[in-house]
Design a protein around this motif. Structure first.
Motif, PDB file in Angstrom:
ATOM      1  N   TYR A   1      -9.173   0.658  -1.977  1.00 12.80           N
ATOM      2  CA  TYR A   1     -10.471   0.106  -2.423  1.00 12.80           C
ATOM      3  C   TYR A   1     -10.817  -1.156  -1.633  1.00 12.80           C
ATOM      4  O   TYR A   1     -11.966  -1.349  -1.227  1.00 12.80           O
ATOM      5  CB  TYR A   1     -10.451  -0.206  -3.925  1.00 12.80           C
ATOM      6  N   VAL A   2      -9.822  -2.008  -1.438  1.00 17.77           N
ATOM      7  CA  VAL A   2     -10.087  -3.250  -0.706  1.00 17.77           C
ATOM      8  C   VAL A   2     -10.511  -2.923   0.729  1.00 17.77           C
ATOM      9  O   VAL A   2     -11.473  -3.493   1.260  1.00 17.77           O
ATOM     10  CB  VAL A   2      -8.856  -4.188  -0.738  1.00 17.77           C
TER      11      VAL A   2
ATOM     12  N   GLY B   1     -18.371  -4.824   4.444  1.00 20.62           N
ATOM     13  CA  GLY B   1     -18.734  -6.186   4.833  1.00 20.62           C
ATOM     14  C   GLY B   1     -18.589  -7.188   3.704  1.00 20.62           C
ATOM     15  O   GLY B   1     -19.039  -8.322   3.813  1.00 20.62           O
ATOM     16  N   LEU B   2     -17.980  -6.757   2.588  1.00 17.61           N
ATOM     17  CA  LEU B   2     -17.785  -7.691   1.470  1.00 17.61           C
ATOM     18  C   LEU B   2     -16.580  -8.584   1.762  1.00 17.61           C
ATOM     19  O   LEU B   2     -15.603  -8.155   2.359  1.00 17.61           O
ATOM     20  CB  LEU B   2     -17.530  -6.920   0.160  1.00 17.61           C
ATOM     21  N   ASP B   3     -16.680  -9.813   1.303  1.00 22.96           N
ATOM     22  CA  ASP B   3     -15.587 -10.768   1.476  1.00 22.96           C
ATOM     23  C   ASP B   3     -14.559 -10.529   0.376  1.00 22.96           C
ATOM     24  O   ASP B   3     -14.909 -10.445  -0.803  1.00 22.96           O
ATOM     25  CB  ASP B   3     -16.161 -12.191   1.395  1.00 22.96           C
ATOM     26  N   VAL B   4     -13.308 -10.408   0.771  1.00 23.61           N
ATOM     27  CA  VAL B   4     -12.270 -10.008  -0.185  1.00 23.61           C
ATOM     28  C   VAL B   4     -12.223 -10.949  -1.406  1.00 23.61           C
ATOM     29  O   VAL B   4     -12.070 -10.495  -2.543  1.00 23.61           O
ATOM     30  CB  VAL B   4     -10.889  -9.883   0.514  1.00 23.61           C
TER      31      VAL B   4
ATOM     32  N   PHE C   1      -4.360  -8.787   3.319  1.00 25.47           N
ATOM     33  CA  PHE C   1      -5.818  -8.986   3.356  1.00 25.47           C
ATOM     34  C   PHE C   1      -6.249 -10.433   3.551  1.00 25.47           C
ATOM     35  O   PHE C   1      -7.436 -10.712   3.613  1.00 25.47           O
ATOM     36  CB  PHE C   1      -6.452  -8.412   2.084  1.00 25.47           C
ATOM     37  N   GLY C   2      -5.314 -11.336   3.607  1.00 22.76           N
ATOM     38  CA  GLY C   2      -5.655 -12.734   3.870  1.00 22.76           C
ATOM     39  C   GLY C   2      -6.510 -13.380   2.788  1.00 22.76           C
ATOM     40  O   GLY C   2      -7.302 -14.285   3.080  1.00 22.76           O
ATOM     41  N   ALA C   3      -6.367 -12.907   1.533  1.00 20.91           N
ATOM     42  CA  ALA C   3      -7.158 -13.499   0.444  1.00 20.91           C
ATOM     43  C   ALA C   3      -6.736 -14.954   0.248  1.00 20.91           C
ATOM     44  O   ALA C   3      -5.547 -15.270   0.276  1.00 20.91           O
ATOM     45  CB  ALA C   3      -6.947 -12.708  -0.840  1.00 20.91           C
TER      46      ALA C   3
ATOM     47  N   THR D   1     -25.084  -1.806   3.924  1.00 25.69           N
ATOM     48  CA  THR D   1     -24.270  -2.898   4.473  1.00 25.69           C
ATOM     49  C   THR D   1     -24.382  -4.033   3.465  1.00 25.69           C
ATOM     50  O   THR D   1     -25.356  -4.094   2.719  1.00 25.69           O
ATOM     51  CB  THR D   1     -24.793  -3.382   5.837  1.00 25.69           C
ATOM     52  N   ALA D   2     -23.392  -4.909   3.455  1.00 27.94           N
ATOM     53  CA  ALA D   2     -23.361  -5.944   2.417  1.00 27.94           C
ATOM     54  C   ALA D   2     -24.664  -6.738   2.391  1.00 27.94           C
ATOM     55  O   ALA D   2     -25.215  -7.085   3.434  1.00 27.94           O
ATOM     56  CB  ALA D   2     -22.190  -6.885   2.684  1.00 27.94           C
ATOM     57  N   GLY D   3     -25.173  -6.991   1.160  1.00 29.30           N
ATOM     58  CA  GLY D   3     -26.399  -7.778   1.014  1.00 29.30           C
ATOM     59  C   GLY D   3     -26.127  -9.246   1.325  1.00 29.30           C
ATOM     60  O   GLY D   3     -24.981  -9.692   1.348  1.00 29.30           O
ATOM     61  N   THR D   4     -27.184  -9.977   1.565  1.00 24.45           N
ATOM     62  CA  THR D   4     -27.021 -11.406   1.868  1.00 24.45           C
ATOM     63  C   THR D   4     -27.803 -12.246   0.859  1.00 24.45           C
ATOM     64  O   THR D   4     -28.607 -11.711   0.098  1.00 24.45           O
ATOM     65  CB  THR D   4     -27.532 -11.726   3.292  1.00 24.45           C
TER      66      THR D   4
END
Lengths: 604, 138
Positions: free
Chosen positions: A301-302, A309-312, A351-353, A558-561
């Protein structure tokens, strides 16, 4: 002067030393004291009373030398005694466990354990009509339940309305029938959604039922930023185990990521997914497989959300987990402890969270439905108590205890209350909530925890090599692993190598108990309600909303802004559709027209 | 090569339910007991099941139903079987079947109903003892 008798005795002891049990020294380095114990006290005891396996002395219960073998429910061999020699040489609390609320979270995610807040007692419930289920919810809350958990019927789970041909005979049988927003309004009548947290076991049509829930909350005047609850929304374990899927995997994953994005923007306290091992275990997996496949589903899922394009750190704090609590007490506790540690490393290292909340594995536990016997059902109360205790000692955040009659039917009100009371006894009488991770530091539990971790990471490597979980599912890998484990267990049970009280041992002649019976009247009633709804609502608005949904669903998001969701995110369109009183079946049909449906090859 | 003396069984999973642990375990147990087993996979309609049974020329149809939809599904299967004159095919149902539904299912033509906790061996024995003899072959 020592007598010759003494010398003889000493000589005898030396011979005994050579016969010391081989399993004490094999692959481990016991201290001199442990070795002495094994050579003397233990050896003598074994000579006088050889160990006897629990269950029939065949198959899994014998080792390669024909001696008694003891194994967990999952078939892993268990030693007679665990000591420091069973932990790695560099083992220390600091290095391997940390403290509660500190990495790697083996001992729990809260620095105060249950002393600040008990786990949430959340009983999964739903049957027949929304009216009848609402009544059961009021009853459970009045009995001391902290939260609700909705069980939907099969037509709802599969995205069909109650009047669809495929729904015949299924309406309201396995859960509550929800066709439209009207049903959802009835379901939560008199229940304040800003105060009560609600979990919903819904997967393929998760976004539709969630939209209905959000619409009801809005109508109640509840603030979306304050409401909290959990959407199961775990489609991967459907392909792996429970098989309630509609669309193909990639399209399903897109819908899931849509909910992650929507939730991170508008419902910051809502868990948009409950990544579930429960069903994997019920389908017959071992504890290690449950652990490995579930956490790896989390990885998948991650990965997919990051591809969008979502930030973890934006969505990961709302990922939650759901595990089974089966019969093997220590194996289960080790599983939960290992899960927290693995997830921490996955989030931080893979994932570098950076957000600490992303590192925390929060989980719900349900006792093992599959372990309940239809024979002498009242004894299931004891099973459930032991399983629930494992969940609590494993540090669960919320818990469902099964009702004793669930091998036979959906529970009666009395059986459901008894199940809740079981949790209350653990919480308020047993004393186990007084201290954090009371089994931490036990040689056995720590060894089991490490073994669980190693077994899971081995599966991780295999799944990585296959190119991820979606690929593995397409190859049937987890399905076949589970089917094999399930068959091996059944074989051992048939041979009475694994004992199930009342089913393969200690059997009596008995009468069947009174159970809840759900007839076909609810199906007729839901069909009438649908007919009336379709007549009353603005069908033009419904058509328009469904067309808009199909249009968005066909685009690649794509991820919204700027705090917004993607223009192609399906959630806002589904919300519009449910508010226009489009039905679950109609919305899922619109998506079927865009995405198609999925059928698995029949693996046996 | 199919062995003509082998008992042929269709294991079917009708209805919307996807809980297939039991169906799969039984399929494998019957296979291990020397029977030819065809597993249909999930979500089979009565038509699909009866057609598959005809195509595969089976001696036994085993229906696995855990969802409570048996009263709607099973009579539809047995009715279609009657139309196809499949009187020599044994119908079994396994799953969560309340006692009170058993008489009606038996009246509809089901020979064996296996509730939770039934051993694989019981089912194997039942099939061996009750399978109807094959018609006289040339």
């Amino acid at each position: 002067m020592r007598s010759s008798k003494w010398r003889k005795r000493r000589a005898l002891r030396c011979t005994r030393q050579r016969k010391s049990p081989r399993d004490v020294t094999q692959g481990r380095h016991p201290t001199a004291a442990e070795r002495r114990w094994a050579e003397t006290t233990l050896t003598r005891a074994l000579e006088q009373h050889p160990e006897k396996p629990i269950g029939a002395p065949t198959g899994i219960n014998l080792d390669e030398h024909g001696e008694a073998r003891f194994t967990t429910l999952s078939g892993r061999p268990i030693r007679r005694l665990y000591t420091r020699a069973d932990l790695p040489e560099d083992w220390s609390e600091e290095k391997y466990l940390g403290y509660p609320g500190q990495a790697p979270y083996t001992r729990g995610i809260h620095p105060t354990g249950y002393r600040g807040k008990l786990w949430t007692m959340r009983q999964f419930s739903g049957f027949a009509s929304p009216e009848e289920t609402n009544e059961r919810y009021q009853y459970l809350l009045a009995s001391g339940s902290h939260g609700l958990s909705v069980a939907f019927d099969l037509p709802t789970l599969m995205g069909y309305d109650s009047d669809h041909a495929f729904a015949e005979g299924e309406v309201g049988k396995c859960g509550v029938a929800i066709d439209s927003l009207e049903d959802m309004e009835i379901l939560f009548q008199g229940i304040d959604l800003e105060k009560i947290t609600v979990s919903m076991t819904i997967n393929s049509p998760a976004s539709v039922l969630w939209a209905m829930y959000l619409a009801v909350a809005e109508k109640q005047g509840a603030d979306w930023k304050k409401i909290s609850g959990t959407l199961q929304n775990d489609i991967l374990k459907e392909y792996i185990a429970q098989k309630e899927y509609i669309y193909p995997p990639a399209e399903s994953m897109r819908l899931v990521v849509d909910t992650f994005e929507f939730g991170s923007r508008y419902t910051p306290r809502f868990n948009t997914i409950s990544i579930s091992g429960y069903h994997i275990r019920e389908a017959g997996s071992t504890a290690m497989q449950e652990l490995a496949f579930t956490l790896y589903d989390g990885v998948e899922y991650v990965e997919w959300a990051r591809k969008r394009g979502l930030d973890v750190d934006e969505f990961a704090p709302r990922l939650s987990f759901f595990f089974n609590a089966h019969n093997d007490f220590f194996e289960e506790i080790a599983k939960y402890r290992a899960a927290r540690k693995i997830w921490y490393h996955v989030m931080k290292d893979r994932f570098g969270a950076k957000n600490e909340r992303s590192w925390l594995l929060r989980f719900h536990t349900q006792t093992a439905g599959v372990s309940l016997t239809a024979q002498q059902p009242i004894i299931n109360i004891a099973r459930v108590a032991i399983q629930a205790l494992a969940g609590v000692l494993g540090g669960t955040q919320s818990l469902h205890t099964d009702s004793y009659d669930e091998a036979l039917a959906l529970p009666t009100a009395e059986a459901a209350r008894t199940a809740l009371r079981t949790q209350q006894i653990i919480a308020y009488e047993s004393g186990v909530a007084n201290t954090i991770d009371p089994l931490g530091g036990s040689y056995f539990v720590e060894h089991q925890t490490l073994e669980m971790e190693q077994a899971a990471l081995k599966y991780f490597a295999q799944l990585d090599a296959m190119g991820g979980m979606v690929k593995a599912i397409e190859h049937g890998f987890p399905q076949k692993e589970i089917a094999e484990a399930s068959y091996q267990y059944q074989r051992a049970a048939e041979a009475r190598e694994k004992v199930t009280v009342a089913a393969n041992e200690f059997v009596i002649e008995e009468e069947s108990p009174q159970t809840l019976y759900i007839g076909d009247a609810v199906g007729k009633r839901q069909c009438e309600k649908l007919k009336s709804l379709r007549h009353r609502r603005d069908n033009h608005a419904v058509r328009k909303a469904l067309d808009a949904l199909k249009h968005a669903a066909a685009m690649t998001p794509t991820a919204g802004t700027g705090g917004q969701v993607s223009e192609a995110n399906t959630m806002p369109f589904i919300l519009e559709a449910v508010k226009a009183y489009a039905t679950v079946g109609e919305i899922c049909q619109a998506l079927r027209e865009v995405y198609g449906t999925y059928e698995e090859s029949a693996f046996t | 090569m199919a062995n003509e003396n082998r008992i042929r069984v269709l294991v079917a999973k009708p209805g919307l339910d996807g809980h297939d642990r039991g169906a799969k375990v039984i399929a494998r147990a019957l296979r291990d007991a020397g029977m030819e087993v065809i597993y249909t996979g999930l979500r089979q309609t009565a038509d699909m099941i009866v057609n598959a049974a005809l195509q595969e020329d089976v001696d036994v149809i085993g229906l696995s139903i855990l969802s409570g939809a048996h009263n709607a599904i099973v009579p539809r299967v047995t009715e279609l079987m009657k139309q196809q004159k499949m009187d020599d095919v044994l119908v079994l149902v396994g799953g969560i079947i309340p006692d009170q539904d058993i008489p009606a299912l038996k009246a509809a033509g089901v020979s064996g109903i296996f509730q939770p906790g039934t051993s694989m061996d019981t089912i194997v024995q039942f099939i061996r003892e009750n399978v109807k003899p094959r018609g006289v072959t040339a």
